[in-house]
Design an enzyme around this catalytic site. Structure first.
Site, PDB file in Angstrom:
ATOM      1  N   HIS A  43       1.740  -4.006   7.849  1.00 48.54           N
ATOM      2  CA  HIS A  43       2.234  -4.806   8.969  1.00 48.54           C
ATOM      3  C   HIS A  43       2.526  -3.856  10.125  1.00 48.54           C
ATOM      4  O   HIS A  43       3.564  -3.190  10.148  1.00 48.54           O
ATOM      5  CB  HIS A  43       3.505  -5.566   8.577  1.00 48.54           C
ATOM      6  CG  HIS A  43       3.302  -6.458   7.389  1.00 48.54           C
ATOM      7  ND1 HIS A  43       4.356  -6.923   6.624  1.00 48.54           N
ATOM      8  CD2 HIS A  43       2.171  -6.968   6.833  1.00 48.54           C
ATOM      9  CE1 HIS A  43       3.882  -7.686   5.658  1.00 48.54           C
ATOM     10  NE2 HIS A  43       2.561  -7.715   5.752  1.00 48.54           N
ATOM     11  N   ALA A  99      -7.274 -12.559  13.817  1.00 46.97           N
ATOM     12  CA  ALA A  99      -6.710 -13.488  14.784  1.00 46.97           C
ATOM     13  C   ALA A  99      -6.500 -12.754  16.107  1.00 46.97           C
ATOM     14  O   ALA A  99      -6.418 -11.519  16.138  1.00 46.97           O
ATOM     15  CB  ALA A  99      -5.387 -14.046  14.268  1.00 46.97           C
ATOM     16  N   THR A 122      -7.580  -9.737   4.832  1.00 45.68           N
ATOM     17  CA  THR A 122      -8.093 -10.480   3.678  1.00 45.68           C
ATOM     18  C   THR A 122      -9.599 -10.295   3.579  1.00 45.68           C
ATOM     19  O   THR A 122     -10.328 -10.563   4.537  1.00 45.68           O
ATOM     20  CB  THR A 122      -7.752 -11.977   3.818  1.00 45.68           C
ATOM     21  OG1 THR A 122      -6.333 -12.133   3.898  1.00 45.68           O
ATOM     22  CG2 THR A 122      -8.276 -12.763   2.622  1.00 45.68           C
ATOM     23  N   THR A 165       3.960  12.934   7.276  1.00 44.79           N
ATOM     24  CA  THR A 165       5.329  13.432   7.379  1.00 44.79           C
ATOM     25  C   THR A 165       5.564  14.032   8.754  1.00 44.79           C
ATOM     26  O   THR A 165       4.781  14.877   9.209  1.00 44.79           O
ATOM     27  CB  THR A 165       5.609  14.498   6.295  1.00 44.79           C
ATOM     28  OG1 THR A 165       5.355  13.922   5.008  1.00 44.79           O
ATOM     29  CG2 THR A 165       7.056  14.965   6.355  1.00 44.79           C
ATOM     30  N   SER A 197      -6.265  -8.467  -0.677  1.00 43.87           N
ATOM     31  CA  SER A 197      -5.758  -7.710   0.465  1.00 43.87           C
ATOM     32  C   SER A 197      -6.371  -6.319   0.476  1.00 43.87           C
ATOM     33  O   SER A 197      -6.543  -5.697  -0.574  1.00 43.87           O
ATOM     34  CB  SER A 197      -4.237  -7.594   0.397  1.00 43.87           C
ATOM     35  OG  SER A 197      -3.629  -8.857   0.571  1.00 43.87           O
ATOM     36  N   PHE A 225       0.855  -1.183   0.000  1.00 45.88           N
ATOM     37  CA  PHE A 225       0.000   0.000   0.000  1.00 45.88           C
ATOM     38  C   PHE A 225       0.899   1.243   0.000  1.00 45.88           C
ATOM     39  O   PHE A 225       2.121   1.144   0.110  1.00 45.88           O
ATOM     40  CB  PHE A 225      -0.904  -0.004   1.216  1.00 45.88           C
ATOM     41  CG  PHE A 225      -1.672  -1.297   1.376  1.00 45.88           C
ATOM     42  CD1 PHE A 225      -2.872  -1.494   0.713  1.00 45.88           C
ATOM     43  CD2 PHE A 225      -1.179  -2.334   2.169  1.00 45.88           C
ATOM     44  CE1 PHE A 225      -3.569  -2.688   0.836  1.00 45.88           C
ATOM     45  CE2 PHE A 225      -1.869  -3.525   2.302  1.00 45.88           C
ATOM     46  CZ  PHE A 225      -3.075  -3.709   1.628  1.00 45.88           C
ATOM     47  N   CYS A 262      -3.154  -4.850   7.085  1.00 44.98           N
ATOM     48  CA  CYS A 262      -3.450  -5.626   5.887  1.00 44.98           C
ATOM     49  C   CYS A 262      -4.332  -6.813   6.263  1.00 44.98           C
ATOM     50  O   CYS A 262      -3.924  -7.686   7.029  1.00 44.98           O
ATOM     51  CB  CYS A 262      -2.156  -6.117   5.233  1.00 44.98           C
ATOM     52  SG  CYS A 262      -2.431  -7.072   3.730  1.00 44.98           S
TER      53      CYS A 262
END
Length: 214
Positions: free
Chosen positions: A101, A63, A49, A148, A40, A2, A47
């Site tokens: 992540h 999870a 599914t 930024t 994704s 991404f 991220c």
């Protein structure tokens, strides 16, 4: 992969416990129409599914690790979440490299209107293991948004936010103290690993030099 350019803000309409996992259902106007099962999608920087896709909603399974180690632990029905589809190979690279992540969870200190301005200051408390990758004018992903760094003081990060970002992300819906997903700049992490790497042992020996005529 991404880029941290938020395409739509969705709404969590259901959180369902399924064994040890949770299934969240997110309502959105355009994102579901561009998703296929198994694709994704970044949800506030995580991220996930896409599952059980309908014209105006999709689901994703979380999870226990994802629930505990992200800002999702504050999710309630009605919560607003930032959505971004995975980058296409021929797409524009609008923000910076965002993997989805999450490296850690920060804390929103304040979203402060700048005096005599339409803009805002976003104040975030960040953990030390992410602060080491954060530099002045460097990139950081907060809730999936490519931002930024304007100022860094120890574990506090200050970012200038324009009205468009407030209006088209979930930042305006957050409250002081809320957890926020953080992802450090990937390049900084690779540089750190290369700097720490042990020098490779040479296979060159005296015998080999002699054999080569030296």
């Amino acid at each position: 992969m991404f880029t941290g350019i938020i395409e739509e803000v969705g709404k969590v309409v259901q959180i369902e416990q399924r064994g040890e996992n949770r299934r969240i259902t997110i309502e959105a106007a355009t994102t579901p129409k561009q998703l296929g099962v198994g694709d994704s999608v970044a949800v506030s920087g995580v991220c996930l599914t896409a599952l059980d896709i309908k014209p105006e909603s999709f689901c994703a399974d979380l999870a226990p690790e994802t629930w505990m180690r992200t800002s999702f632990s504050r999710l309630r029905e009605g919560a607003r979440v930032n959505l971004e589809l995975a980058m296409k190979a021929d797409g524009r690279f609008g923000g910076h490299i965002v993997q989805g992540h999450v490296d850690g969870v920060g804390k929103l200190i304040e979203l402060e209107r700048i005096a005599d301005s339409e803009n805002w200051w976003l104040h975030i408390e960040i953990p030390s293991d992410i602060e080491k990758y954060t530099v002045f004018k460097g990139s950081i992903s907060i809730e999936g948004i490519s931002l930024t760094v304007a100022k860094l003081e120890r574990n506090r990060c200050k970012i200038a936010i324009i009205p468009h970002t407030v209006e088209h992300t979930n930042l305006g819906s957050l409250k002081p103290g809320d957890p926020v997903n953080l992802e450090a700049d990937l390049i900084a992490k690779y540089v750190e690993k290369m700097m720490k790497a042990e020098p490779a042992e040479s296979s060159l020996t005296i015998e080999e030099l002699v054999r080569q005529g030296f």
